[in-house]
Write an enzyme that holds these catalytic residues in place. Structure first.
Site, PDB file in Angstrom:
ATOM      1  N   ARG A 307      -0.801  -3.101  -4.403  1.00 20.82           N
ATOM      2  CA  ARG A 307      -2.067  -3.116  -3.828  1.00 20.82           C
ATOM      3  C   ARG A 307      -3.060  -2.265  -4.390  1.00 20.82           C
ATOM      4  NH1 ARG A 307      -0.716  -3.864   2.616  1.00 20.82           N
ATOM      5  NH2 ARG A 307       0.835  -5.594   2.372  1.00 20.82           N
ATOM      6  N   ARG A 322      -1.809   5.920   1.920  1.00 21.03           N
ATOM      7  CA  ARG A 322      -2.345   4.590   1.327  1.00 21.03           C
ATOM      8  C   ARG A 322      -2.113   4.627  -0.350  1.00 21.03           C
ATOM      9  NH1 ARG A 322      -5.878   1.195   3.501  1.00 21.03           N
ATOM     10  NH2 ARG A 322      -6.186   2.562   5.149  1.00 21.03           N
ATOM     11  N   GLU A 406      -0.978   2.732  11.270  1.00 17.99           N
ATOM     12  CA  GLU A 406      -0.417   1.425  11.211  1.00 17.99           C
ATOM     13  C   GLU A 406       0.856   1.558  10.333  1.00 17.99           C
ATOM     14  OE1 GLU A 406      -3.034  -1.846  10.023  1.00 17.99           O
ATOM     15  OE2 GLU A 406      -1.383  -2.978   9.384  1.00 17.99           O
ATOM     16  N   ARG A 450       5.607   4.684   3.436  1.00 19.85           N
ATOM     17  CA  ARG A 450       4.518   5.159   4.671  1.00 19.85           C
ATOM     18  C   ARG A 450       5.513   5.430   5.776  1.00 19.85           C
ATOM     19  NH1 ARG A 450      -0.470   1.619   7.093  1.00 19.85           N
ATOM     20  NH2 ARG A 450      -1.355   2.167   4.858  1.00 19.85           N
TER      21      ARG A 450
END
Length: 483
Positions: A307, A322, A406, A450
């Site tokens: 990403r 992230r 999240e 994560r």
RNA sequence: GGAGAGAUGGCCGAGCGGCUGAAGGCGACGGUUUGCUAAACCGUUAUAGGGACCAAAAUCCCUAUCGAGGGUUCGAAUCCCUCUCUCUCCGCCA
């Protein structure tokens, strides 16, 4: 992709959907283009039908005449040629008109298709209306019980009995380190060298860090395949644009994907790195007509995800939260076009994740995403957030408050994705009936590194070591403690 | 990277300028026969878009589709060009 016919009949449903999702799509322009195209193509089709009749009528004569001209004497050739030209006149006039209409249709289509691809699936009526993630609604929370279920741990080690409404120290009796300090102190990750090699938001997992990462993925993957019967798959992460458009990530998410410009190098076509295994799994059956008895199809894959994090500059720059590249176990279900069945799969797929997080004793909450937080392709989305003690506001004593972050996202898409992918099935008992687009759903099973954040932060000990959650130990050679 | 061969319906496979949405076979479905099964025989057997009708379904009509896109032609599965993909051989390679 939405059903253009349905949009034609119920435009307000789509206008309303755009408004709720906060997306500006010119529905009226789309309707006008559609109307124009249908009118043009009807005229074109009628002319083509006429052309077909004329061809049958005069075609053979033309052939005969052309043959006669070849053999004819010079003196009669002129009159024969005149006759031939007369015969050709009618089809030629039709052809010119048809080509004109074709050009007009072709001129409309790019804009029409572009708008059509960007029309979002209207959110379900029971999805709360809102503008951003701030309007998401908490469905429920789960906290680990103070007594670990058999085989999942022992009292005093790990987050058993953890209550997120109280500070970490009150729960565990010591001030926690955040995951960044933990990985540095325990030698689990090397950010400096990651950045040296690959730039910002890059990292290297080292030693037990890599082992723990693999353990999480293997555990999650085995859960889906062995326990829940999902079919294990390996799919491409480097894909054609069609796969990105078909799965609904393009055009809206184009900026989020790495673009391999092979065409520029004479490679024929460009490719893109996928941000989730969902792309490969869903594209598998593109352009296929499946048999109803083969549904539901349940697939799981573990794949590296890429990403660009465009637009997230400056956000979550430190640590493993992230990052540009990570690995993820993903689950997808392709089922019959039945709302009840779709909804029931959605609940089941969320249940699998809850089971997994509970076995890791990680506190989590389910969040019903509001309309403004849904992507173009979802009718409904539920996020699962795990408790991360190292996040949140930092207090006077330098300890962060902790916050939910999240870790999972479960989407229900009806036939939006399968329509784009042209993935259909023939209902059993209706062999002659029309085909139906399948429904699809997807959900994270585990995204790592994560998910290492809550695992490390919640399972750390006062002495700076980290207890390996019992369910992961078989994947780490039986190791029970890091550090 | 080099050299060839190819891409036709659910599958196999013919066709190589008009009568081809496409022979033939297999499979599937319906039927006849049969104590039951099998066999045999008969029939049906793509998808999409638009339209007629309509409450809807069924039905009917038109158009498109023989890997994709463009071209030649009155007319293309068939001829030409480009692209994509597949296979075989050689080279290279984790």
């Amino acid at each position: 992709m939405i059903d253009l016919k349905d949009l034609r009949e119920h435009p307000d449903r789509y206008r309303d959907g755009c408004r709720k999702k906060g997306m500006a799509v010119d529905i009226d322009r789309l309707l006008a283009l559609d109307e124009e195209r249908r009118s043009l193509s009807t005229r074109r089709d009628n002319l083509r039908a006429e052309q077909g009749r004329v061809e049958k009528e005069v075609g053979p004569q033309i052939g005969k005449l052309a043959g006669a001209i070849k053999k004819a004497q010079t003196n009669e050739r002129a009159s024969l040629e005149a006759e031939l030209e007369a015969l050709k006149g009618r089809p030629a006039a039709l052809k010119a008109q048809i080509q004109d209409l074709e050009a007009k249709v072709a001129a409309i289509e790019p804009e029409l298709n572009a708008i059509l691809l960007s029309v979002p699936l209207p959110p379900d009526p029971d999805v709360p209306v809102g503008t951003s993630s701030d309007d998401n609604v908490e469905i429920r929370r789960w906290h680990p019980p103070s007594t670990p279920p058999a085989g999942l741990g022992v009292v005093g080690e790990g987050p058993w009995g953890f209550d997120v409404s109280k500070p970490y120290e009150a729960n565990r009796g010591f001030r926690p380190k955040n995951h960044i300090d933990l990985v540095k102190d325990l030698g689990l990750a090397d950010f400096e060298r990651g950045v040296k090699i690959a730039g910002t938001r890059s990292y290297v997992l080292t030693g037990d860090g890599m082992l723990l990462h693999n353990a999480v993925l293997r555990y999650a993957f085995d859960t889906m395949t062995l326990r829940h019967g999902f079919r294990a798959m390996s799919v491409p992460v480097l894909v054609r644009e069609e796969a990105m458009v078909g799965t609904g990530f393009f055009p809206a998410g184009r900026e989020q994907a790495y673009h391999i410009e092979e065409a520029k190098r004479g490679g024929g076509y460009d490719q893109f790195l996928t941000g989730t295994g969902e792309v490969g799994l869903m594209a598998l059956h593109a352009d296929e007509i499946l048999r109803e008895e083969d549904l539901p199809i349940r697939y799981t894959t573990v794949s590296t995800c890429f990403r660009r994090e465009a637009g997230a500059a400056g956000k979550d720059t430190a640590g493993l939260y992230r990052i540009h590249q990570f690995d993820k176990v993903e689950q997808v279900v392709i089922c019959r076009a039945d709302e009840t069945e779709s909804r029931s799969w959605h609940a089941k797929m969320i249940g699998y994740v809850e089971e997994l997080l509970q076995s890791l004793a990680l506190p989590y909450r389910l969040l019903q995403c509001c309309t403004g937080d849904l992507g173009v392709k979802n009718a409904d989305m539920v996020d699962i957030e795990s408790w991360m003690p190292g996040r949140g506001d930092v207090g006077k004593d330098g300890t962060p408050s902790g916050a939910y972050g999240e870790t999972h996202s479960a989407s229900r898409l009806y036939d939006y994705q399968c329509r784009r992918l042209n993935m259909r099935y023939r209902p059993a008992g209706h062999e002659k009936g029309p085909t139906v687009f399948c429904h699809s759903l997807n959900n994270t099973v585990a995204a790592s590194p994560r998910l290492l954040i809550p695992i490390l932060e919640m399972w750390q000990n006062a002495d700076g070591s980290v207890t390996v959650p019992p369910v992961l130990r078989p994947y780490m050679g039986g190791k029970s403690r890091i550090g």
